[in-house]
Enzyme design. Structure first.
Site, short mmCIF file in Angstrom:
data_model
loop_
_atom_site.label_atom_id
_atom_site.label_comp_id
_atom_site.label_asym_id
_atom_site.label_seq_id
_atom_site.Cartn_x
_atom_site.Cartn_y
_atom_site.Cartn_z
N LYS A 34 0.84 -1.19 0.00
CA LYS A 34 0.00 0.00 0.00
C LYS A 34 0.88 1.25 0.00
O LYS A 34 1.91 1.29 0.69
CB LYS A 34 -0.90 -0.03 1.23
CG LYS A 34 -1.94 1.08 1.32
CD LYS A 34 -2.81 0.86 2.56
CE LYS A 34 -3.87 1.94 2.72
NZ LYS A 34 -4.72 1.69 3.92
N SER A 36 -9.29 1.50 3.07
CA SER A 36 -8.48 2.32 2.18
C SER A 36 -7.45 1.49 1.41
O SER A 36 -6.85 1.97 0.45
CB SER A 36 -7.77 3.42 2.97
OG SER A 36 -6.94 2.86 3.98
N SER A 73 -9.62 -0.97 7.29
CA SER A 73 -9.05 -0.99 5.94
C SER A 73 -8.27 -2.26 5.61
O SER A 73 -7.94 -2.48 4.45
CB SER A 73 -8.14 0.23 5.74
OG SER A 73 -8.88 1.42 5.90
#
Length: 566
Positions: free
Chosen positions: A62, A136, A160
């Site tokens: 990420k 996210s 997330s």
């Protein structure tokens, strides 16, 4: 994993990347030549005998987690920077042989659960491009679900590391806060941020976690395993599910499939009890509706003005609202969470884990765009409280399409993974666990026997069958309940290997377990056939004068079966 070279795995990832044509998943990608060169280096090191447990494992990261050689953006072009070194979690993975394919798209500044709040484009769900991917950690989950990478790192503050797993049919593990270092991670809400792992199956997630879990003296939030951390759920697992009214936010389809998942868990041997989670749902509201949002304002609010045209309006609105609450309101919210953590102790005495829907339903991209705040809040109904209350969690696929999450107290990660493995029918590795004390048992403490509960009640975990070195004699004792006595006599005629089990006990529970020891049993060092000398059950020699020598059977259960037949 060992039958395929790292180079072959890198080439397969690049091929799959080209096949799926999902550019919105990525913010930056490795140069193919550099990736292959790194893979070839791993193959050389493996051939030379280096211990690389993740050799050739291809991962995505990420883009709020630093990877040397890649920019870090946190989904915001204006805050882009080039780190000099890997985040600690990435460093440990690469040291174990993992290859980073690229950095993934995300809800900007890790503020969102939908995957649409990014100037790099909305990330679409792996199975239906009209649906949101979940955020996210949007790109990380989709890269795993599409089979591009073996595993991926996300972060989790409000869910997330779990919602994207549910929306894409994969596993998402959110470990206890602090077990995986967050050094080198752009903070969202530092007190509640966790690095998470996505994988298609549990064993892969566990191998990655085994490599990353370590105390980091440079991370103020880092902590070691609790010495009393359970390694497995005690006896028959008991899971709690919400009351019917607390399932009210769910869509009809997701509620039906959630119920089907619960029934499947019953068939797998779980006891299911209904518990109220009303106070948890109330605590969840504090993350965005209370003063705790000031954590985000303090962490990255100053970055919103760097390139305002690239800042998501919804994210900006949420973060700037954190300047309004007073210090008194912040303390009040923190004390409410402290009280709720205390109240949860009673719940964990009733159940081993909660089994909750990960989300109440799966919205489309258009629905989220029409109601960006309301839909996002709805998605986080069953996730937002977890980190606020210092809980551990693992999201797994349930009956399609619903995803479910097993939730337990801090440091219950190992036990949750065992429960998840039972639900999924997948193996559970022994690699990801706190330090434990091995102990050998040869009779009433073995699986299914009368005193086994003394081990499982302490959160002990079965490691497997063991045999002693051929230096022992075994006797049937006249005790209640019946049990054998093991005596070390050395390598003399008439000795044999005796079969038993090896259990792992949390070190903080060993003294408690030994307090149950009754005469004539003793604890000493037992030499195993593999040469190890571990703690194990022995017997006082004086108790064997009138005992029956059953050494010829070499196994307590075999002797019992013989007694039944005769």
């Amino acid at each position: 994993m060992t039958d395929i070279t790292a180079r072959e795995r890198a080439l397969a990832a690049l091929q799959r990347l080209a096949e799926v044509e999902r550019p919105e998943v990525w913010i930056s990608l490795a140069e193919p030549s550099e990736l292959i060169a790194q893979a070839e280096d791993i193959d050389r090191r493996t051939a030379a005998g280096d211990d690389l447990p993740l050799a050739g494992t291809v991962i995505a990261v990420k883009d709020n987690i630093d990877v040397a050689g890649f920019d870090t953006t946190a989904g915001s072009p204006g805050s882009r920077y080039r780190p000099e070194r890997d985040a600690e979690a990435v460093r440990l993975l690469r040291a174990a042989g993992a290859l980073v394919l690229g950095k993934t798209n995300m809800d900007q500044f890790a503020t969102g659960l939908v995957g649409t709040r990014s100037p790099y484009g909305a990330v679409r769900a792996a199975r239906d491009p009209e649906l949101v991917s979940g955020g996210s950690s949007a790109g990380s989950a989709v890269a795993v679900a599409l089979g591009i990478v073996d595993a991926a790192l996300g972060t989790d503050t409000a869910g997330s590391g779990r919602v994207p797993a549910a929306f894409n049919g994969i596993v998402g593990v959110k470990p206890t806060l602090g077990l995986v270092s967050t050094r080198g991670v752009v903070p969202a809400a530092p007190s509640y941020d966790a690095v998470t792992v996505f994988a298609r199956e549990l064993p892969m997630a566990q191998r990655c976690l085994a490599a990353m879990i370590a105390v980091d003296e440079l991370d103020p939030g880092s902590r070691a395993w609790s010495p009393t951390a359970p390694l497995a759920a005690a006896g028959t697992p008991v899971i709690g599910i919400p009351t019917e009214s607390e399932l009210g936010p769910m869509t009809a389809a997701w509620r039906a499939t959630y119920r089907a998942t619960v029934e499947y868990a019953r068939l797998q041997g779980f006891d299911v009890v209904e518990v109220s989670i009303a106070s948890l749902l109330e605590a969840a509201r504090l993350l965005y509706e209370g003063a705790l949002v000031a954590e985000r304002t303090a962490a990255f609010g100053h970055l919103l003005d760097l390139e305002p045209d690239t800042v998501d309006a919804t994210v900006a609105g949420i973060v700037r609202s954190g300047s309004a609450p007073s210090a008194v309101q912040l303390v009040q919210d923190q004390q409410r969470l402290r009280a709720e953590r205390s109240h949860l102790r009673a719940l964990w005495r009733r159940v081993d884990a909660l089994l909750l829907p990960t989300a109440p339903g799966h919205p489309t991209i258009d629905e989220v765009r029409a109601q960006p705040v309301a839909r996002n809040a709805w998605v986080g109904t069953y996730t937002n409280f977890v980190n606020l209350l210092d809980l551990s969690a693992i999201a797994i696929p349930g009956v399609d399409p619903v995803g479910v999450t097993l939730i337990g107290p801090a440091h219950a990660d190992r036990a949750l993974l065992d429960l998840a493995a039972r639900v999924l029918g997948q193996p559970s590795s022994t690699e990801w666990m706190p330090e434990a004390t091995p102990i050998a048992v040869f009779g009433a403490h073995m699986t299914g026997e009368s005193l086994n509960g003394q081990l499982t009640a302490r959160g002990a975990r079965l490691r497997g069958a063991v045999s002693t070195a051929p230096e022992y004699r075994l006797f049937a004792l006249e005790t209640t309940p019946p049990k054998p006595g093991l005596l070390h006599v050395g390598e003399v005629p008439g000795t044999t290997s005796v079969t038993g089990e090896e259990w792992l006990i949390p070190p903080g529970r060993l003294a408690e377990f030994l307090s149950d020891l009754v005469a004539p049993m003793t604890i000493g060092r037992v030499t195993l056939a593999d040469g190890r000398r571990i703690l194990g059950f022995l017997c006082e020699p004086a108790a064997l004068d009138d005992a029956t020598d059953i050494t010829v059977h070499g196994d307590w259960r075999r002797f019992q079966a013989t007694e039944v037949l005769t």
